[in-house]
Design a protein around this motif. Sequence first.
Motif, short mmCIF file in Angstrom:
data_model
loop_
_atom_site.label_atom_id
_atom_site.label_comp_id
_atom_site.label_asym_id
_atom_site.label_seq_id
_atom_site.Cartn_x
_atom_site.Cartn_y
_atom_site.Cartn_z
N LEU A 57 0.85 -1.19 0.00
CA LEU A 57 0.00 0.00 0.00
C LEU A 57 0.88 1.24 0.00
O LEU A 57 1.88 1.30 0.72
CB LEU A 57 -0.92 0.00 1.23
CG LEU A 57 -1.86 -1.19 1.36
CD1 LEU A 57 -2.67 -1.08 2.63
CD2 LEU A 57 -2.78 -1.29 0.14
N TYR A 58 0.51 2.22 -0.80
CA TYR A 58 1.31 3.43 -0.95
C TYR A 58 0.49 4.67 -0.65
O TYR A 58 -0.72 4.71 -0.87
CB TYR A 58 1.85 3.54 -2.39
CG TYR A 58 2.83 2.47 -2.80
CD1 TYR A 58 4.18 2.61 -2.55
CD2 TYR A 58 2.38 1.31 -3.44
CE1 TYR A 58 5.08 1.62 -2.93
CE2 TYR A 58 3.28 0.32 -3.83
CZ TYR A 58 4.62 0.49 -3.57
OH TYR A 58 5.52 -0.49 -3.95
N ALA A 59 1.18 5.68 -0.16
CA ALA A 59 0.64 7.03 -0.11
C ALA A 59 1.25 7.78 -1.29
O ALA A 59 2.46 7.73 -1.51
CB ALA A 59 1.00 7.71 1.21
N GLU A 60 0.41 8.47 -2.05
CA GLU A 60 0.88 9.13 -3.27
C GLU A 60 0.83 10.65 -3.12
O GLU A 60 -0.09 11.19 -2.49
CB GLU A 60 0.05 8.68 -4.46
CG GLU A 60 0.17 7.18 -4.74
CD GLU A 60 -0.55 6.76 -6.00
OE1 GLU A 60 -1.24 7.62 -6.61
OE2 GLU A 60 -0.44 5.58 -6.39
N VAL A 254 11.43 5.50 -1.22
CA VAL A 254 10.41 6.27 -1.92
C VAL A 254 10.60 6.04 -3.41
O VAL A 254 11.71 5.76 -3.87
CB VAL A 254 10.51 7.77 -1.55
CG1 VAL A 254 11.78 8.38 -2.11
CG2 VAL A 254 9.30 8.54 -2.04
N GLU A 255 9.50 6.09 -4.16
CA GLU A 255 9.55 5.88 -5.61
C GLU A 255 9.06 7.13 -6.32
O GLU A 255 8.12 7.79 -5.87
CB GLU A 255 8.70 4.67 -6.00
CG GLU A 255 9.19 3.38 -5.37
CD GLU A 255 8.29 2.20 -5.68
OE1 GLU A 255 7.38 2.36 -6.52
OE2 GLU A 255 8.49 1.13 -5.09
N ILE A 256 9.72 7.42 -7.45
CA ILE A 256 9.44 8.64 -8.21
C ILE A 256 9.04 8.26 -9.63
O ILE A 256 9.67 7.40 -10.26
CB ILE A 256 10.67 9.56 -8.25
CG1 ILE A 256 11.26 9.77 -6.85
CG2 ILE A 256 10.32 10.90 -8.90
CD1 ILE A 256 10.37 10.48 -5.89
N GLY A 257 8.01 8.92 -10.15
CA GLY A 257 7.59 8.70 -11.53
C GLY A 257 7.24 10.03 -12.19
O GLY A 257 6.94 11.02 -11.52
N ARG A 304 5.59 12.52 -9.73
CA ARG A 304 4.71 11.75 -8.86
C ARG A 304 5.57 11.01 -7.84
O ARG A 304 6.60 10.44 -8.20
CB ARG A 304 3.87 10.77 -9.67
CG ARG A 304 2.92 11.44 -10.65
CD ARG A 304 2.10 10.43 -11.43
NE ARG A 304 2.96 9.55 -12.22
CZ ARG A 304 2.97 8.23 -12.10
NH1 ARG A 304 2.20 7.63 -11.22
NH2 ARG A 304 3.76 7.50 -12.86
N VAL A 305 5.14 11.02 -6.61
CA VAL A 305 5.89 10.39 -5.53
C VAL A 305 4.98 9.40 -4.82
O VAL A 305 3.80 9.71 -4.57
CB VAL A 305 6.40 11.44 -4.51
CG1 VAL A 305 7.22 10.78 -3.42
CG2 VAL A 305 7.21 12.52 -5.22
N PRO A 350 -5.88 0.30 -4.02
CA PRO A 350 -5.12 0.87 -5.13
C PRO A 350 -5.21 0.02 -6.39
O PRO A 350 -5.63 -1.14 -6.36
CB PRO A 350 -3.68 0.89 -4.58
CG PRO A 350 -3.65 -0.21 -3.56
CD PRO A 350 -5.02 -0.21 -2.93
N VAL A 351 -4.82 0.62 -7.50
CA VAL A 351 -4.76 -0.07 -8.79
C VAL A 351 -3.38 -0.66 -8.97
O VAL A 351 -2.36 0.00 -8.73
CB VAL A 351 -5.09 0.90 -9.94
CG1 VAL A 351 -4.88 0.21 -11.29
CG2 VAL A 351 -6.51 1.40 -9.83
#
Length: 408
Positions: A57-60, A254-257, A304-305, A350-351
Motif C-alpha cells: 500500500l502506498y501514499a501518493e 520512496v519511488e518517483i515517476g 509523482r511520488v 489501489p490499482v
Amino acid sequence: MTQGCDPSHRQGACARRLGGAAVIALALAGCNEPNSFAAPPPAKVTVATPLQSPVTLYAEFTGKTAPSQEVNLEARVQGYLTLIGYRDGEAVRKDRVLFEIEKNQYRDQVALQQAQLAIAQAKAANAQTEFDRQADLGQKQVSSQRSVDDARAALDAAKGQVAADEASLSLANLSLGYTTLRAPFDGVVTRHLVDTGSLVGSSGPTKLATILQVDPLHVYFNMSEQQQIAMRDALAAQGKTLRDVRESRVEPPVEIGLPGEVAYKYAGKIDYIAPQLDGATGTLQMRASLPNKDVELVPGQFVRVRLPIGKIENALLVDDTAVQANQTGSYVMVVGADNVVEQRAVTTGPVEGQLRVITKGLSAGDKVVIGALQRAVAGKSVTPVAGTMAALAQPSPASTPASDAKTP
C-alpha cells in the motif's frame, strides 16, 4: 306478395353459406392448437475468481525536484572580467576555473604588503637587539631602568607592526584569490550573466552565474496529517519511529515517476522530515534524495511520488473494468447460487496495473463478472463462462528497495 325462389339464386346462396362455415371451422381448429413459444436461454457472461497476491500500500503525492546544492557565483572584488572558463550549461568538476578577474592590481598589493612586512620584520629584529643590549647593561647597573623599559616598548611595537603587516599580506592574498572563481562542487553551471570585459564588483558583489548539483537530486513533497499517521504506523510495524528517521538516519524508501508515465522508474530515500506542520496548509514537508547520474530529471520538474505505508499479504484483485460505481459506492456483479447475478458492494484499494485491489466485500471463491457486463442484471439468471483475470503487473525497477540504490 311473395316472390318465387329462383333455383339458381338458391344454389349461389347455399354455396356462400357453406364457405363461411368452412372459415369458421378453420378458425376454431386454430384456437385448439398448443402454444409453441419458448423463453430465450440465460445470457452468457464471463466470470473469474479474484487473484490473490501480496500488495504494497502506498501514499501518493505530487512533488517538485530541486538541486541538492545551489550556489551563486559572485565577484567579490572589483575589476574587469578577463576570462569565462566554461560553456553555458556545461557540467564541470570541483575546482574547475569558471571566471577570472584582472589580477595585476591585486598582485601588486600582495607585493607591497610583502615589502612592508619585510621592513617591519627588520625593525623588529633591530628592536630585539637593542632590547637585549639595554637589558644586559641594566643588569650591570650601567644603563638605567628607563632605558630598558623604552627598549622593551620599542620591541613590542615592532612585533605588533610585524603582526599587522602579516594580516595585511593575508588580506591581500585573499583578495588576489577572489579574482579566480572555481567550482565549489561537481555540477552544472547556468549561462553567464556578465560578458568578458565588463566591470564587476564596483558597488558590491556581482552575480556571474549559478552552479547546481543535480546528482543526487532532491524531491520536495508535502504529507497530510492523516498520511503522517499512516507512515507512523508503518514505521511502528518495523519497530521504528519518526524520531529514528530524523536522528538515526533511517531513510524510508520512496519511488518517483513522471506525470505522463505509469511506472515509477526512479528509487530514492527520504532524508529530511520537517520538524513541524505548516500552519497554513496543515501538511508536513518531506524531502527525498535520489541518484540522477544520467540527468534524466531536472530541477523544477513536477513528479509523482509514492511512499510505502503498509502491505496486504493476501490481497484480492479483480479486473479494474469489472468495478462499477453508483451513488452508494463501488460494486461488482457476482454470479451466486443457481447462477443468479448479485450486485455486491465492495471497498476498493489501489490499482495494480489492470487490476484493482478489493479490501472488503469479496471472498476468494466468488465468481466475479468480468465480461459482458451489460448482460449481468441483478436478480437474473445467467450462463457463466469461465475466464481469467488480467495478469498482475510486474514490479517496476523503482520497486527495488531504495536502501539498495547507490547514491554518489
